[in-house]
Design a protein around this motif. Sequence first.
Motif, PDB file in Angstrom:
ATOM      1  N   ASP A  64      81.894  67.243  79.554  1.00 45.92           N
ATOM      2  CA  ASP A  64      82.396  68.585  79.367  1.00 45.92           C
ATOM      3  C   ASP A  64      83.255  68.816  80.672  1.00 45.92           C
ATOM      4  O   ASP A  64      82.734  68.390  81.938  1.00 45.92           O
ATOM      5  CB  ASP A  64      81.316  69.778  78.871  1.00 45.92           C
ATOM      6  CG  ASP A  64      80.785  70.098  80.331  1.00 45.92           C
ATOM      7  OD1 ASP A  64      79.626  69.528  80.389  1.00 45.92           O
ATOM      8  OD2 ASP A  64      80.968  71.289  80.957  1.00 45.92           O
ATOM      9  N   TYR A 124      68.709  72.061  76.862  1.00 48.30           N
ATOM     10  CA  TYR A 124      69.583  73.105  77.154  1.00 48.30           C
ATOM     11  C   TYR A 124      69.911  73.648  75.992  1.00 48.30           C
ATOM     12  O   TYR A 124      69.729  73.427  74.903  1.00 48.30           O
ATOM     13  CB  TYR A 124      71.024  72.287  77.790  1.00 48.30           C
ATOM     14  CG  TYR A 124      70.803  71.691  79.207  1.00 48.30           C
ATOM     15  CD1 TYR A 124      69.931  71.921  80.179  1.00 48.30           C
ATOM     16  CD2 TYR A 124      71.374  70.477  79.338  1.00 48.30           C
ATOM     17  CE1 TYR A 124      69.651  71.205  81.345  1.00 48.30           C
ATOM     18  CE2 TYR A 124      71.487  69.887  80.666  1.00 48.30           C
ATOM     19  CZ  TYR A 124      70.446  70.328  81.765  1.00 48.30           C
ATOM     20  OH  TYR A 124      70.393  69.616  82.805  1.00 48.30           O
ATOM     21  N   ASP A 170      74.185  65.799  87.677  1.00 48.04           N
ATOM     22  CA  ASP A 170      75.474  65.158  87.627  1.00 48.04           C
ATOM     23  C   ASP A 170      76.122  64.614  88.937  1.00 48.04           C
ATOM     24  O   ASP A 170      76.624  63.673  88.858  1.00 48.04           O
ATOM     25  CB  ASP A 170      76.457  66.150  87.140  1.00 48.04           C
ATOM     26  CG  ASP A 170      76.212  66.775  85.689  1.00 48.04           C
ATOM     27  OD1 ASP A 170      75.425  66.257  85.104  1.00 48.04           O
ATOM     28  OD2 ASP A 170      76.472  67.930  85.469  1.00 48.04           O
ATOM     29  N   SER A 223      83.344  72.111  82.632  1.00 47.65           N
ATOM     30  CA  SER A 223      82.686  73.528  82.724  1.00 47.65           C
ATOM     31  C   SER A 223      83.638  73.959  84.146  1.00 47.65           C
ATOM     32  O   SER A 223      83.540  73.570  85.358  1.00 47.65           O
ATOM     33  CB  SER A 223      81.071  73.470  83.485  1.00 47.65           C
ATOM     34  OG  SER A 223      80.448  73.271  82.290  1.00 47.65           O
ATOM     35  N   CYS A 248      79.780  71.072  88.045  1.00 50.68           N
ATOM     36  CA  CYS A 248      78.972  70.181  87.247  1.00 50.68           C
ATOM     37  C   CYS A 248      79.792  69.138  86.366  1.00 50.68           C
ATOM     38  O   CYS A 248      80.915  69.422  86.203  1.00 50.68           O
ATOM     39  CB  CYS A 248      77.822  70.872  86.371  1.00 50.68           C
ATOM     40  SG  CYS A 248      78.388  71.773  85.067  1.00 50.68           S
ATOM     41  N   SER A 249      79.203  68.236  85.702  1.00 51.35           N
ATOM     42  CA  SER A 249      79.939  67.602  84.780  1.00 51.35           C
ATOM     43  C   SER A 249      81.397  66.951  85.306  1.00 51.35           C
ATOM     44  O   SER A 249      81.399  66.396  86.529  1.00 51.35           O
ATOM     45  CB  SER A 249      80.087  67.885  83.222  1.00 51.35           C
ATOM     46  OG  SER A 249      80.244  69.372  83.399  1.00 51.35           O
ATOM     47  N   GLY A 300      73.249  71.293  88.729  1.00 54.50           N
ATOM     48  CA  GLY A 300      74.425  70.235  88.970  1.00 54.50           C
ATOM     49  C   GLY A 300      73.951  69.066  89.655  1.00 54.50           C
ATOM     50  O   GLY A 300      74.929  68.110  89.682  1.00 54.50           O
ATOM     51  N   HIS A 326      79.217  76.409  83.417  1.00 53.82           N
ATOM     52  CA  HIS A 326      77.979  76.024  82.611  1.00 53.82           C
ATOM     53  C   HIS A 326      77.145  76.850  82.058  1.00 53.82           C
ATOM     54  O   HIS A 326      77.089  78.052  82.229  1.00 53.82           O
ATOM     55  CB  HIS A 326      77.505  75.037  83.755  1.00 53.82           C
ATOM     56  CG  HIS A 326      76.656  75.288  84.817  1.00 53.82           C
ATOM     57  ND1 HIS A 326      75.682  76.312  84.832  1.00 53.82           N
ATOM     58  CD2 HIS A 326      76.718  75.142  86.193  1.00 53.82           C
ATOM     59  CE1 HIS A 326      75.368  76.698  85.724  1.00 53.82           C
ATOM     60  NE2 HIS A 326      76.151  76.008  87.128  1.00 53.82           N
ATOM     61  N   THR A 327      76.088  76.323  81.391  1.00 56.10           N
ATOM     62  CA  THR A 327      75.221  77.465  80.859  1.00 56.10           C
ATOM     63  C   THR A 327      73.844  77.761  81.138  1.00 56.10           C
ATOM     64  O   THR A 327      73.152  78.336  80.696  1.00 56.10           O
ATOM     65  CB  THR A 327      74.739  76.399  79.255  1.00 56.10           C
ATOM     66  OG1 THR A 327      73.896  75.396  79.674  1.00 56.10           O
ATOM     67  CG2 THR A 327      76.041  76.030  78.526  1.00 56.10           C
ATOM     68  N   ALA A 328      73.849  77.183  82.698  1.00 62.18           N
ATOM     69  CA  ALA A 328      72.383  77.418  83.347  1.00 62.18           C
ATOM     70  C   ALA A 328      72.427  78.476  84.213  1.00 62.18           C
ATOM     71  O   ALA A 328      72.836  78.307  85.391  1.00 62.18           O
ATOM     72  CB  ALA A 328      71.956  76.122  84.023  1.00 62.18           C
ATOM     73  N   LEU A 355      84.067  74.532  78.810  1.00 64.60           N
ATOM     74  CA  LEU A 355      83.407  75.801  78.837  1.00 64.60           C
ATOM     75  C   LEU A 355      83.909  76.713  80.057  1.00 64.60           C
ATOM     76  O   LEU A 355      84.435  76.036  80.884  1.00 64.60           O
ATOM     77  CB  LEU A 355      82.022  75.491  79.090  1.00 64.60           C
ATOM     78  CG  LEU A 355      81.242  74.915  78.068  1.00 64.60           C
ATOM     79  CD1 LEU A 355      81.263  73.369  77.925  1.00 64.60           C
ATOM     80  CD2 LEU A 355      79.501  75.252  78.011  1.00 64.60           C
ATOM     81  N   TYR A 383      77.280  65.073  79.618  1.00 63.43           N
ATOM     82  CA  TYR A 383      76.900  66.235  78.581  1.00 63.43           C
ATOM     83  C   TYR A 383      78.144  66.283  77.486  1.00 63.43           C
ATOM     84  O   TYR A 383      79.145  66.222  77.744  1.00 63.43           O
ATOM     85  CB  TYR A 383      77.162  67.715  79.446  1.00 63.43           C
ATOM     86  CG  TYR A 383      76.655  68.763  78.757  1.00 63.43           C
ATOM     87  CD1 TYR A 383      75.619  69.469  78.876  1.00 63.43           C
ATOM     88  CD2 TYR A 383      77.528  69.437  77.714  1.00 63.43           C
ATOM     89  CE1 TYR A 383      75.275  70.853  78.431  1.00 63.43           C
ATOM     90  CE2 TYR A 383      77.498  70.583  77.297  1.00 63.43           C
ATOM     91  CZ  TYR A 383      76.124  71.139  77.519  1.00 63.43           C
ATOM     92  OH  TYR A 383      76.011  72.477  77.020  1.00 63.43           O
TER      93      TYR A 383
HETATM   94  O1  PXL Z   1      74.762  69.595  84.749  1.00 68.54           O
HETATM   95  C1  PXL Z   1      74.444  69.422  83.249  1.00 68.54           C
HETATM   96  C2  PXL Z   1      75.404  70.489  82.622  1.00 68.54           C
HETATM   97  C3  PXL Z   1      76.580  70.017  82.269  1.00 68.54           C
HETATM   98  N1  PXL Z   1      77.477  70.758  81.474  1.00 68.54           N
HETATM   99  C4  PXL Z   1      77.182  71.900  81.164  1.00 68.54           C
HETATM  100  C5  PXL Z   1      75.778  72.317  81.273  1.00 68.54           C
HETATM  101  C6  PXL Z   1      74.771  71.689  82.066  1.00 68.54           C
HETATM  102  C7  PXL Z   1      73.674  72.114  82.438  1.00 68.54           C
HETATM  103  O2  PXL Z   1      73.197  73.187  82.075  1.00 68.54           O
HETATM  104  O3  PXL Z   1      75.405  73.548  80.842  1.00 68.54           O
HETATM  105  C8  PXL Z   1      78.004  72.937  80.172  1.00 68.54           C
END
Ligand code: PXL
Length: 276
Positions: free
Chosen positions: A11, A119, A218, A13, A18-19, A215, A45-47, A42, A82
Amino acid sequence: MDYKRILTVQDISCVGQCSLTVALPILSAAGHETCILPSAVLSTHTAGFSGYTVRDLTEDLPAIAAHWQKEGIRFQAIYTGYLGSTEQIEDVKEIFRTCGAEGCVSIVDPAMADNGKLYPAFDQAYVDRMKTLAFQADIILPNITEACLLTGYPYRERYDEAYVNGLLDALRAAGARTVILTGVSYSDATTGVVVMEGESRRYYAHKRYEKGCHGTGDVYASAFVGALLRGKTAYDAACIAADYTLRCIEITRSDPDHWYGVKFEQVLPEYIEALR
Ligand code: PXL
């Protein structure tokens, strides 16, 4: 220097280090032509963020892959992270089949869980489908939670070497070939990775900081892939990636405002040096 073309599928983010916003710069720094296939977009990210937006790009994948096929575009490695949906995993498998150059290395980071928890975006159907992708890959990079989900092995927070060997046996029995098992910690002061290639299992331990950073999975997987494609062995690539990720944590942990990712950009020169 060899110039490899790699495709990474994960993805975007937009904010959160990350990613793809990590994989693209790290793989480029390693000297590889890096092509991307965004699985979703996104806002963050979702964390740790709430109220994030998500646009799933599953519908776009088949047309993108068809165009690449028409153009004869092939990749020497394909590395997935992801993904945007359970259905998308089938499209990614099709891309492995149709867009890999001869000898293409497939690397799957089953990025779906950590610390014993999936997640928020994922469910059991995603886990079950992920098994079919992970166990056909040349190399997988699960953390302990993900390895348990892929095998049904019971998750434990505290464990010993016998537990980890049992987990690796379960991965092998399920079809895994080379496994880089991350976040393997036998003491409060250290953590590390186990590299399993066929019969061989080697552990690389390094300093552990109590508080994990977002992150880093990743960053680790991207640095591993970058080093592997530079001709390092899986074990050497795993060590280089571990040292680099640790440095990223070290330069980030003193800044409480930077809770959402690591400042991986600032130590890229050290990573590039380690690849020489
Ligand atoms: O890091 C892994 C990751 C990748 N992409 C998204 C995430 C996460 C981890 O929570 O939310 C959107």
